[in-house]
Design a protein around this motif. Structure first.
Motif, mmCIF file in Angstrom:
data_model
loop_
_atom_site.group_PDB
_atom_site.id
_atom_site.type_symbol
_atom_site.label_atom_id
_atom_site.label_comp_id
_atom_site.label_asym_id
_atom_site.label_seq_id
_atom_site.Cartn_x
_atom_site.Cartn_y
_atom_site.Cartn_z
ATOM 1 N N ALA A 192 -2.572 -2.267 42.060
ATOM 2 C CA ALA A 192 -3.855 -2.472 42.739
ATOM 3 C C ALA A 192 -4.948 -1.614 42.115
ATOM 4 O O ALA A 192 -6.085 -2.076 41.894
ATOM 5 C CB ALA A 192 -3.713 -2.160 44.231
ATOM 6 N N ASN A 193 -4.618 -0.370 41.815
ATOM 7 C CA ASN A 193 -5.597 0.507 41.159
ATOM 8 C C ASN A 193 -5.953 0.004 39.774
ATOM 9 O O ASN A 193 -7.130 0.012 39.369
ATOM 10 C CB ASN A 193 -5.041 1.934 41.061
ATOM 11 C CG ASN A 193 -4.966 2.629 42.404
ATOM 12 O OD1 ASN A 193 -5.792 2.389 43.278
ATOM 13 N ND2 ASN A 193 -3.980 3.487 42.576
ATOM 14 N N ASP A 194 -4.943 -0.443 39.030
ATOM 15 C CA ASP A 194 -5.167 -0.872 37.641
ATOM 16 C C ASP A 194 -6.068 -2.103 37.555
ATOM 17 O O ASP A 194 -6.976 -2.152 36.722
ATOM 18 C CB ASP A 194 -3.830 -1.172 36.967
ATOM 19 C CG ASP A 194 -3.012 0.078 36.699
ATOM 20 O OD1 ASP A 194 -3.570 1.183 36.781
ATOM 21 O OD2 ASP A 194 -1.808 -0.060 36.411
ATOM 22 N N ASN A 215 17.775 -4.025 39.057
ATOM 23 C CA ASN A 215 16.460 -3.792 39.649
ATOM 24 C C ASN A 215 15.495 -3.059 38.719
ATOM 25 O O ASN A 215 14.282 -3.213 38.849
ATOM 26 C CB ASN A 215 16.621 -2.993 40.948
ATOM 27 C CG ASN A 215 15.320 -2.428 41.444
ATOM 28 O OD1 ASN A 215 14.446 -3.152 41.915
ATOM 29 N ND2 ASN A 215 15.157 -1.120 41.322
ATOM 30 N N ALA A 216 15.993 -2.255 37.793
ATOM 31 C CA ALA A 216 15.112 -1.435 36.954
ATOM 32 C C ALA A 216 14.073 -2.298 36.242
ATOM 33 O O ALA A 216 14.397 -3.329 35.642
ATOM 34 C CB ALA A 216 15.941 -0.668 35.929
ATOM 35 N N GLY A 217 12.832 -1.871 36.311
ATOM 36 C CA GLY A 217 11.759 -2.619 35.651
ATOM 37 C C GLY A 217 10.485 -1.797 35.586
ATOM 38 O O GLY A 217 10.325 -0.826 36.333
ATOM 39 N N ILE A 218 9.594 -2.187 34.691
ATOM 40 C CA ILE A 218 8.306 -1.512 34.569
ATOM 41 C C ILE A 218 7.193 -2.550 34.472
ATOM 42 O O ILE A 218 7.417 -3.696 34.044
ATOM 43 C CB ILE A 218 8.247 -0.573 33.340
ATOM 44 C CG1 ILE A 218 8.473 -1.354 32.036
ATOM 45 C CG2 ILE A 218 9.239 0.563 33.483
ATOM 46 C CD1 ILE A 218 8.170 -0.550 30.806
ATOM 47 N N GLU A 219 6.009 -2.131 34.887
ATOM 48 C CA GLU A 219 4.819 -2.990 34.799
ATOM 49 C C GLU A 219 3.686 -2.187 34.192
ATOM 50 O O GLU A 219 3.379 -1.087 34.659
ATOM 51 C CB GLU A 219 4.434 -3.502 36.189
ATOM 52 C CG GLU A 219 3.300 -4.516 36.188
ATOM 53 C CD GLU A 219 1.918 -3.870 36.162
ATOM 54 O OE1 GLU A 219 1.048 -4.347 35.406
ATOM 55 O OE2 GLU A 219 1.721 -2.876 36.892
ATOM 56 N N ILE A 220 3.095 -2.698 33.121
ATOM 57 C CA ILE A 220 1.924 -2.080 32.483
ATOM 58 C C ILE A 220 0.801 -3.111 32.522
ATOM 59 O O ILE A 220 0.896 -4.175 31.914
ATOM 60 C CB ILE A 220 2.219 -1.661 31.033
ATOM 61 C CG1 ILE A 220 3.423 -0.702 30.991
ATOM 62 C CG2 ILE A 220 0.986 -0.999 30.410
ATOM 63 C CD1 ILE A 220 3.903 -0.376 29.584
ATOM 64 N N MET A 244 4.737 1.520 42.319
ATOM 65 C CA MET A 244 4.384 0.485 41.352
ATOM 66 C C MET A 244 3.332 -0.465 41.915
ATOM 67 O O MET A 244 2.364 -0.818 41.242
ATOM 68 C CB MET A 244 5.625 -0.302 40.924
ATOM 69 C CG MET A 244 5.312 -1.392 39.899
ATOM 70 S SD MET A 244 6.753 -2.411 39.428
ATOM 71 C CE MET A 244 7.667 -1.266 38.414
ATOM 72 N N GLY A 245 3.505 -0.876 43.160
ATOM 73 C CA GLY A 245 2.552 -1.799 43.773
ATOM 74 C C GLY A 245 1.170 -1.179 43.923
ATOM 75 O O GLY A 245 0.149 -1.822 43.652
ATOM 76 N N ALA A 246 1.130 0.071 44.358
ATOM 77 C CA ALA A 246 -0.154 0.761 44.499
ATOM 78 C C ALA A 246 -0.812 0.948 43.143
ATOM 79 O O ALA A 246 -2.039 0.820 43.004
ATOM 80 C CB ALA A 246 0.050 2.104 45.182
ATOM 81 N N ALA A 268 16.627 5.187 41.995
ATOM 82 C CA ALA A 268 16.168 6.524 42.375
ATOM 83 C C ALA A 268 14.902 6.516 43.217
ATOM 84 O O ALA A 268 14.534 7.550 43.790
ATOM 85 C CB ALA A 268 15.934 7.377 41.123
ATOM 86 N N GLN A 269 14.230 5.367 43.320
ATOM 87 C CA GLN A 269 12.995 5.329 44.098
ATOM 88 C C GLN A 269 12.611 3.877 44.371
ATOM 89 O O GLN A 269 13.223 2.947 43.838
ATOM 90 C CB GLN A 269 11.853 6.025 43.358
ATOM 91 C CG GLN A 269 11.486 5.373 42.031
ATOM 92 C CD GLN A 269 10.357 6.108 41.309
ATOM 93 O OE1 GLN A 269 9.917 7.168 41.727
ATOM 94 N NE2 GLN A 269 9.880 5.540 40.221
ATOM 95 N N GLY A 270 11.596 3.690 45.179
ATOM 96 C CA GLY A 270 11.006 2.375 45.406
ATOM 97 C C GLY A 270 11.981 1.345 45.934
ATOM 98 O O GLY A 270 12.823 1.623 46.791
ATOM 99 N N LEU A 271 11.865 0.127 45.406
ATOM 100 C CA LEU A 271 12.719 -0.962 45.856
ATOM 101 C C LEU A 271 14.193 -0.653 45.635
ATOM 102 O O LEU A 271 15.040 -0.962 46.477
ATOM 103 C CB LEU A 271 12.356 -2.261 45.124
ATOM 104 C CG LEU A 271 11.001 -2.893 45.419
ATOM 105 C CD1 LEU A 271 10.882 -4.219 44.681
ATOM 106 C CD2 LEU A 271 10.784 -3.086 46.901
#
Length: 264
Positions: A202-204, A89-94, A197-199, A17-20
């Motif tokens: 960088a902020n995190d 492709n679905a994935g999350i990063e915390i 996710m990439g942005a 639905a979005q991004g990559l």
């Protein structure tokens, strides 16, 4: 006809639905495949499917649910009349320092990135193998990360989950080959791409004090990258098309770096 041509192929892309994922769905469609976009975000997912043109579709999918996968694959095969390509492709990063990790966040990443990919492999192989509802073999492409090949601060758990994706890819490829499924299983290692996710990453890492600013974090990534730039969605999407196509017909169990050399 080009070996990169995917006309007549049927594909399902998770996190589409979005991004990559959106970019991968678009690239597969541009190469001639008919695509089912799978995601939890219904409104965005439907918009992406509609933007691909006539014949493409959306299916709601929670990748952590075994029953959800079974239903989504069944719906996709029914709509498409088969299934040749599955992109996990679905994935999350915390982002977190190891000293600050929270158990619930770790479990969430394990559920989506590891369990979600494992279930995708399970149901993709079941659908594509000779006795499955699609039954003509195919290509499963798992999305790992350059984080699996480098030691970048603040993403220890995410890195571990993406390392697991690479290991699962190799074992699944071996099983599929030994059992005569006719399914190739590969993964790609995307470099940092300035998606949401990439942005966010960088902020995190700047907020954690690991870099002076988000811009400094991005600069550090570029400095580590021989190609001298961040990745683009198209870079990753074109690699997926390659692994889905006959151009990669003798490639299975591989992890393809698409990171500008960052992870070498």
């Amino acid at each position: 006809m080009s070996v990169f041509e995917l006309s007549g192929r049927k594909a399902l892309v998770t996190g589409g639905a979005q991004g990559l994922g959106e970019g991968m769905a678009q690239a597969l469609a541009d190469a001639g495949a008919t695509v089912v976009v799978a995601d939890l975000q219904e409104e965005l997912g439907h918009k992406v499917a509609e933007s691909l043109g006539e014949g493409h579709a959306f299916v709601k999918l929670d990748v952590t649910s075994d029953e959800g996968w079974e239903a989504a694959i069944g719906e996709a095969v029914g709509h498409l009349g088969g299934l040749d390509i599955l992109v996990n492709n679905a994935g999350i990063e915390i982002t977190s320092l190891f000293t600050e990790i929270q158990a619930d966040q770790v479990k969430k990443m394990l559920d989506v990135n590891v369990l979600g990919t494992a279930l995708g492999i399970k149901h993709g192989l079941r659908a594509m193998r000779p006795d499955g509802p699609a039954g003509k073999g195919g290509s499963i492409i798992n999305i790992a990360s350059v984080a699996a090949t480098i030691a970048f601060p603040g993403i220890g758990i995410y890195s571990g989950t993406k390392s697991a994706v690479e290991r699962m890819t190799k074992v699944a490829a071996m099983e599929a080959g030994k059992l005569g499924y006719g399914v190739r299983v590969n993964c790609i290692f995307p470099g940092l791409v300035p998606t949401a996710m990439g942005a966010g990453l960088a902020n995190d890492v700047a907020e954690l004090g690991l870099f002076a600013s988000p811009e400094a974090a991005v600069g550090a990534v570029v400095e580590l990258t021989p190609a001298g730039r961040l990745g683009a969605v198209d870079d990753m999407a074109d690699a997926v098309v390659f692994l889905a196509s006959d151009a990669s017909r003798f490639i299975t169990g591989a992890g393809l770096p698409v990171d500008g050399g960052m992870g070498m």
